[in-house]
Every structure is written in structure tokens, then in C-alpha cells.
Design a protein around this motif. Structure first.
Motif, PDB file in Angstrom:
ATOM      1  N   PHE A 117     102.773  47.029  47.607  1.00 30.40           N
ATOM      2  CA  PHE A 117     104.199  47.351  47.498  1.00 30.40           C
ATOM      3  C   PHE A 117     104.151  48.705  47.510  1.00 30.40           C
ATOM      4  O   PHE A 117     105.395  49.455  47.951  1.00 30.40           O
ATOM      5  CB  PHE A 117     104.800  46.609  46.206  1.00 30.40           C
ATOM      6  N   TRP A 158     106.528  51.393  49.580  1.00 30.47           N
ATOM      7  CA  TRP A 158     107.530  52.176  48.631  1.00 30.47           C
ATOM      8  C   TRP A 158     107.468  53.682  49.301  1.00 30.47           C
ATOM      9  O   TRP A 158     108.202  54.377  49.537  1.00 30.47           O
ATOM     10  CB  TRP A 158     107.153  51.967  47.398  1.00 30.47           C
ATOM     11  N   LEU A 159     106.042  53.840  49.461  1.00 31.80           N
ATOM     12  CA  LEU A 159     105.682  55.420  49.878  1.00 31.80           C
ATOM     13  C   LEU A 159     106.373  55.562  51.461  1.00 31.80           C
ATOM     14  O   LEU A 159     106.776  56.512  51.285  1.00 31.80           O
ATOM     15  CB  LEU A 159     104.216  55.688  49.884  1.00 31.80           C
ATOM     16  N   VAL A 214     109.205  54.389  52.613  1.00 34.68           N
ATOM     17  CA  VAL A 214     110.388  54.631  52.572  1.00 34.68           C
ATOM     18  C   VAL A 214     110.616  55.789  51.860  1.00 34.68           C
ATOM     19  O   VAL A 214     111.790  56.243  52.281  1.00 34.68           O
ATOM     20  CB  VAL A 214     110.975  53.273  51.673  1.00 34.68           C
ATOM     21  N   SER A 215     110.193  56.158  50.788  1.00 36.80           N
ATOM     22  CA  SER A 215     110.647  57.237  50.226  1.00 36.80           C
ATOM     23  C   SER A 215     110.248  58.915  50.784  1.00 36.80           C
ATOM     24  O   SER A 215     111.056  59.722  50.620  1.00 36.80           O
ATOM     25  CB  SER A 215     109.852  57.309  48.801  1.00 36.80           C
ATOM     26  N   TYR A 216     109.127  58.901  51.724  1.00 34.36           N
ATOM     27  CA  TYR A 216     108.918  60.468  52.003  1.00 34.36           C
ATOM     28  C   TYR A 216     108.922  60.464  53.444  1.00 34.36           C
ATOM     29  O   TYR A 216     108.685  59.507  54.329  1.00 34.36           O
ATOM     30  CB  TYR A 216     107.490  60.473  51.466  1.00 34.36           C
ATOM     31  N   THR A 232     114.685  55.438  45.719  1.00 35.98           N
ATOM     32  CA  THR A 232     114.331  54.149  46.602  1.00 35.98           C
ATOM     33  C   THR A 232     114.372  52.937  45.637  1.00 35.98           C
ATOM     34  O   THR A 232     114.919  51.999  45.859  1.00 35.98           O
ATOM     35  CB  THR A 232     113.350  54.449  47.437  1.00 35.98           C
ATOM     36  N   HIS A 259     116.052  46.695  51.596  1.00 38.65           N
ATOM     37  CA  HIS A 259     116.867  46.881  50.107  1.00 38.65           C
ATOM     38  C   HIS A 259     116.740  48.284  49.882  1.00 38.65           C
ATOM     39  O   HIS A 259     117.890  48.836  49.228  1.00 38.65           O
ATOM     40  CB  HIS A 259     116.231  45.813  49.235  1.00 38.65           C
ATOM     41  N   MET A 260     115.443  49.062  50.165  1.00 46.08           N
ATOM     42  CA  MET A 260     115.325  50.287  49.561  1.00 46.08           C
ATOM     43  C   MET A 260     116.505  51.234  50.411  1.00 46.08           C
ATOM     44  O   MET A 260     116.834  52.116  49.913  1.00 46.08           O
ATOM     45  CB  MET A 260     114.022  50.771  49.527  1.00 46.08           C
ATOM     46  N   GLN A 261     116.649  50.894  51.563  1.00 44.39           N
ATOM     47  CA  GLN A 261     117.541  51.700  52.301  1.00 44.39           C
ATOM     48  C   GLN A 261     118.944  51.034  52.214  1.00 44.39           C
ATOM     49  O   GLN A 261     119.898  51.519  53.054  1.00 44.39           O
ATOM     50  CB  GLN A 261     116.991  51.850  53.928  1.00 44.39           C
ATOM     51  N   GLY A 262     119.372  50.111  51.524  1.00 43.98           N
ATOM     52  CA  GLY A 262     120.587  49.760  51.260  1.00 43.98           C
ATOM     53  C   GLY A 262     120.967  48.882  52.707  1.00 43.98           C
ATOM     54  O   GLY A 262     122.293  49.019  53.190  1.00 43.98           O
ATOM     55  N   MET A 267     116.739  49.592  45.738  1.00 45.14           N
ATOM     56  CA  MET A 267     116.388  48.374  46.077  1.00 45.14           C
ATOM     57  C   MET A 267     116.877  47.343  45.054  1.00 45.14           C
ATOM     58  O   MET A 267     117.217  46.337  45.486  1.00 45.14           O
ATOM     59  CB  MET A 267     114.752  48.510  45.753  1.00 45.14           C
TER      60      MET A 267
END
Lengths: 212, 320
Positions: free
Chosen positions: B276, B280-281, B283-285, A15, B35-38, A19
Motif C-alpha cells: 500500500f 501511496w508513494l 500517488v503522492s510524488y 493523499t 480514492h486518493m485522487q478523488g 482517500m
């Protein structure tokens, strides 16, 4: 053996890496999409080519094409000849609420009266407004792009090939008759020069049959 | 003794932080998640990068109809969002931002006070879930209760370890005693505290109580308009409070490489980084299942917290 928890770290890394990259999202209303020239957006009507043969309306799987016409008789071209009758288009409408953009109407049109236009922004708040009448279909015609040029290595289109052949034949005939005229003297009129109506069309037909 | 103006000034500052910081976290979540998921986050409200998106959201929430379902326990239903939100405001008062008395109010038993008050926030979700007269809400509320009961323990144990190390329950007192080598010493406790706090906030991956695919929106299913916005605000205020608490307890708060008067910058910076990480967590898990959530709490976090306490005790004895 993988370190326990390394999968979790890997997920975070993915991720984070995403970003830092630029997204490739197209900002549609701000920047218009680059559509390929053969996009199926809307159908344009080139009314002058339409002979009201009704092929498009009959082949349409959705029955979304409405055509009304009447017959007009025209006076005979030569005195004593038969009166000609021709179809006059009264209404040509496509209901884009029903249309499934299969393009069959465009494929079957024998006189090149229908074309795909890449325009796609014609949403309406009333479904009845999606029935485009002939004026609107004519307007779409102006948005139809030039057909893309042929591949440089492609063989010549049949029409051009036939025309070239006919022209060559005609030139050869002319040259032959001129030679004959020179050798025979000026008294004999040139025979079959440029007046053979079956020449070009016959060669075109031969060509097509030979291809098949 | 502080005079009235000083008290008012401090309360105002805390209130401002309370209103402002969650919005910043929310905006950061919009953009960072996008942004993390494009993809593109909310971009249009306001001019530059949709900076006014949350303002627009607020206006939208304020316009919506305020519905209380028939058969609901009216008063409890209406009170729930306030009960969910207020504890975080009260906790913010006790969090030391900078060196000396840069804190809303110094509380002697600060750690105890903060954790006790944060525990009240749970009640809001429970009340909402119970009073909504809706089986999804009830299920969500019960899941919330189970989850928060489970995670309260490791959180308390981890905080207790720091209090033990410092020998005081006061938050500024803990920071005064803080040394840089506490960072590796208390790292296990810090991780446990942060994880348990995340679960208390019902943030992904611990968001089974609000699982929108199974129980719609858990305890908040029946909430609309401003009341729903208050629950959302409580979530973001919770992120701020959790990040600030973790920064103060485990990362040394206003201690920084340059030990100057700008300590509050360090606190805010650490809080921002942790916030943040929360995003972040998310989005990632993927979301944990209800039983997985319980298992993590009882078989991983509680033993780890106990281990940390034992370690703290041993080191403490050795030092003396």
C-alpha cells in the motif's frame, strides 16, 4: 526553518486525507445529472407557432436550419374581399452536427416557435442522423420544461401589466357609462362600451414606449 | 529430506501466491489511487466495485494482436517479458512466510540468492529496450540500466547490514535471530532498502525510464497484448516481492505481538501494508528527473547505507 523532508510527509498526508473522503464524482449513466431548467441541450420546435418568417434560418451563424415552405391562398373571409395567402411549412430541420448551440434562433423567433430542451443524449453513429427533421424537433418539444416561475419580488410581466390596465380601463368605462345611463335615462345607448378595438393595444404600446 | 508431494505442494502454493498477490496489489492500486485522487476507479467489470476489472484486463490483453516490429531482434524481443517476470517467481520460493519451514525452499545464502536473482529482472527491460529497434525503447532501456546499476548498490548494502546483524545469510536464520529492537536499530537500512527497491521496480517517483511524456513507455514502447501484460505483471509481482523482502528483512517477518502459529498472517499483513505504501508513494510524488534519480542514489542512499553498516558493526561489537 522547516524540518527537511516535512514537505514529503505533507504530500503523503494530503493523499491519505483525500482517500478517506468520499469522492464527489457523479456516476453519469447510472444517475442522471440535475440540469438547470435553462440548459441548452437540444432545440424543440412548436410547429403551430411557426409562420415561416425565416428569421431563425437567416440569423443562424452556422446556417444549420433548413426551412422549405409553400404559399397557400385561402378564400376571402368576407364576400368580395381579398384572398388571403399564408405560408405552410414543408420542412423544418436543424443539423445538430453544425449547430453551435448559440441560441440565436430561439432569441430571434418572434412567435415563440423554438425552445431549448435540456435533453442532451442524442448522439448518433452516423453524422447524417444528427439532422433532426420536424417530427423529431416536435418530439423534443414535449421535453421542454415549464418556464421557471418569476421571482416573487419581480415586477409583473409586460403582457400581464398591459392586460390588467386594459381591463381596468374597460371596467372604469363601463361603470362610467352605466352611471351616465342611470342619470340620462334609458333612451341613450351606451357609448363605446367594450367595442373600442384600439383600447387595450394602444395602452400596451404606450406602456412599452414609456418603458423605453 | 522432502518427498515429492511436499515439493509439489510447496511449488503450487508459491505459484498460486505468484498469480494471486500481484492481482490483489493491482486491484488495490486501482481503488486506492482513485480514492486518493478523488475520482472513481474502474467500477463496472464484475458487480461489486468492479472486482473483476483485472480479469477483464487480462481478457483484453489476450485478445490483442502480438506485434514484433520489423527490424527488431525477434528472439530477444519475444523473450524479454519472460526474463523480466521469472526472477520474481524464483525469489518468492525463497521468502519465508511463516515460522519454521513455511517457505518454498530454505536457501542457506538466502539474502545473496534473492538479491542476485532479482538483479536478473533488469535484463528483461534492457533486452526489450535494445531489441525493439526503436529509439524511445533504447533510451528507456539505457535509463533503466543506469538506474538499476545505481540502486543495486544501496540495496545490497542495506541488506548486508541485516545479514551482519544476524550473522547469517539465510532468510529464516535472520528471522530466528530477529529481536524487536532491531526495528529502530535497522530503520535507516530499511528505508534505504525500500527506496532502492522502489527505484529498481521503476515505480513512480522513480519512473523516468518509462516516462510516458518523454519516451512514451520506455523499453516497453513496442510491446502489445500479452507480452505487455507480462511486463505489467512483472511490475506488480515486483511490488509483492519487494514488500515481502522488506517485511522479512527489516520488519521481522512472522514476528508479531502474539508469537503464535499464525506468523504467516503477520508476514502477509506487513507485506500488504508495504505494498500500500508503494501505491501511496506513487500517488503522492511527482516523477524525479533522470539526474535527480542518480543524485539520490549516489549522494543520499549510498552514504546512508554505509552509515547503517557502520552503526550495525558498532552495536554488534558493543553487544559482544
Amino acid at each position: 526553518m522547516p524540518v527537511p523532508g516535512s514537505g514529503l510527509a505533507k504530500g503523503l498526508a494530503v493523499t491519505l486525507r483525500t482517500m478517506t473522503r468520499r469522492s464527489v464524482t457523479a456516476h453519469y449513466p447510472d444517475s442522471l445529472p440535475q440540469l438547470p431548467p435553462r440548459s441548452r441541450g437540444v432545440i424543440g420546435l412548436f410547429e403551430e407557432n411557426c409562420t415561416v418568417c425565416m428569421l431563425c434560418a437567416r440569423e443562424c451563424p452556422d446556417w444549420c436550419i433548413y426551412i422549405d415552405s409553400h404559399k397557400e391562398t385561402m378564400p376571402a373571409a368576407t364576400p368580395g374581399g381579398r384572398e388571403r395567402s399564408r405560408n405552410v411549412l414543408d420542412r423544418f430541420a436543424i443539423d445538430f452536427a453544425l449547430c453551435m448551440y448559440c441560441g440565436i434562433c430561439i432569441d430571434v423567433c418572434p412567435f415563440d416557435a423554438l425552445f431549448w430542451s435540456p435533453e442532451f443524449e442524442y448522439a448518433e453513429t452516423d453524422i447524417r442522423d444528427l439532422t433532426h427533421e420536424r417530427d423529431k424537433l416536435r418530439e423534443w418539444m414535449w421535453t421542454v420544461p415549464e418556464p421557471p416561475p418569476l421571482d416573487p419580488a419581480a415586477e409583473e410581466p409586460k403582457e400581464l401589466g398591459a392586460a390588467h390596465k386594459a381591463a381596468d380601463k374597460l371596467a372604469a368605462q363601463q361603470a362610467e357609462s352605466e352611471q351616465q345611463a342611470e342619470s340620462d335615462g334609458e333612451s341613450e345607448p351606451p357609448r363605446e362600451t367594450g367595442t373600442d378595438p384600439s383600447g387595450p393595444s394602444a395602452t400596451a404600446r404606450d406602456e412599452q414606449e414609456g418603458d423605453r | 529430506m522432502m518427498d515429492v508431494a511436499d515439493v509439489l505442494w510447496r511449488l503450487l502454493a508459491v505459484l498460486l501466491a505468484f498469480l494471486l498477490l500481484p492481482l490483489i496489489v493491482g486491484q488495490a492500486e486501482h481503488k486506492a489511487m482513485a480514492h486518493m485522487q478523488g475520482r472513481v476507479g474502474p467500477m463496472y467489470a464484475g458487480g461489486f466495485h468492479g472486482w473483476a476489472q483485472l480479469v477483464a484486463d487480462g481478457v483484453k490483453f489476450a485478445q490483442k494482436e502480438d506485434i514484433v516490429p520489423s527490424g527488431a531482434d525477434r528472439r530477444v524481443f519475444q523473450l524479454a517479458p519472460a526474463i523480466a517476470l521469472l526472477p520474481y517467481l524464483i525469489v518468492l520460493i525463497a521468502i519465508p512466510v511463516g515460522k519454521g519451514d513455511a517457505v518454498g525452499q530454505v536457501v542457506d545464502a538466502g539474502v545473496f540468492f534473492v538479491l542476485a536473482v532479482m538483479g536478473v529482472g533488469v535484463l528483461g527491460s534492457l533486452m526489450g529496450g535494445w531489441a525493439s529497434n526503436n529509439k524511445f525503447s533504447l533510451l528507456g532501456g539505457l535509463r533503466t540500466a543506469a538506474q538499476l546499476l545505481a540502486y543495486e548498490l544501496p540495496m545490497l548494502l542495506a541488506a548486508a547490514s541485516v545479514a551482519m546483524a544476524a550473522g547469517t545469510l539465510s532468510l529464516p536464520g535472520i528471522l530466528d535471530a530477529w529481536q524487536w529492537w532491531w526495528l529502530p536499530w535497522q530503520i535507516i537500512g530499511g528505508l534505504v532498502f525500500f527506496t532502492a527497491g522502489l527505484a529498481e521496480l521503476q515505480r513512480p517517483p522513480f519512473d523516468a525510464p518509462v516516462a510516458d511524456s518523454e519516451i512514451i513507455f520506455g523499453a516497453y514502447t513496442e510491446y502489445t497484448g500479452l507480452r505487455f501484460a507480462l511486463f505489467l505483471l512483472a511490475e506488480y509481482a515486483g511490488i509483492v516481492v519487494l514488500s515481502a523482502l522488506t517485511a522479512v528483512l527489516f520488519l521481522g517477518g512472522w514476528h508479531g505481538p502474539s508469537d503464535s502459529e499464525l506468523g504467516w498472517v503477520w508476514t502477509l499483513l506487513k507485506t500488504a501494508v508495504l505494498a500500500f505504501v508503494v501505491i501511496w508513494l506513487r500517488v503522492s510524488y511527482p516523477r524525479l528527473r533522470e539526474d535527480q534519480i542518480q543524485r539520490v542514489a549516489w549522494t543520499v542512499l549510498v552514504p546512508l547505507a554505509l552509515l547503517q553498516i557502520a552503526l550495525t558493526g558498532v552495536v554488534k561489537v558493543v553487544i559482544q
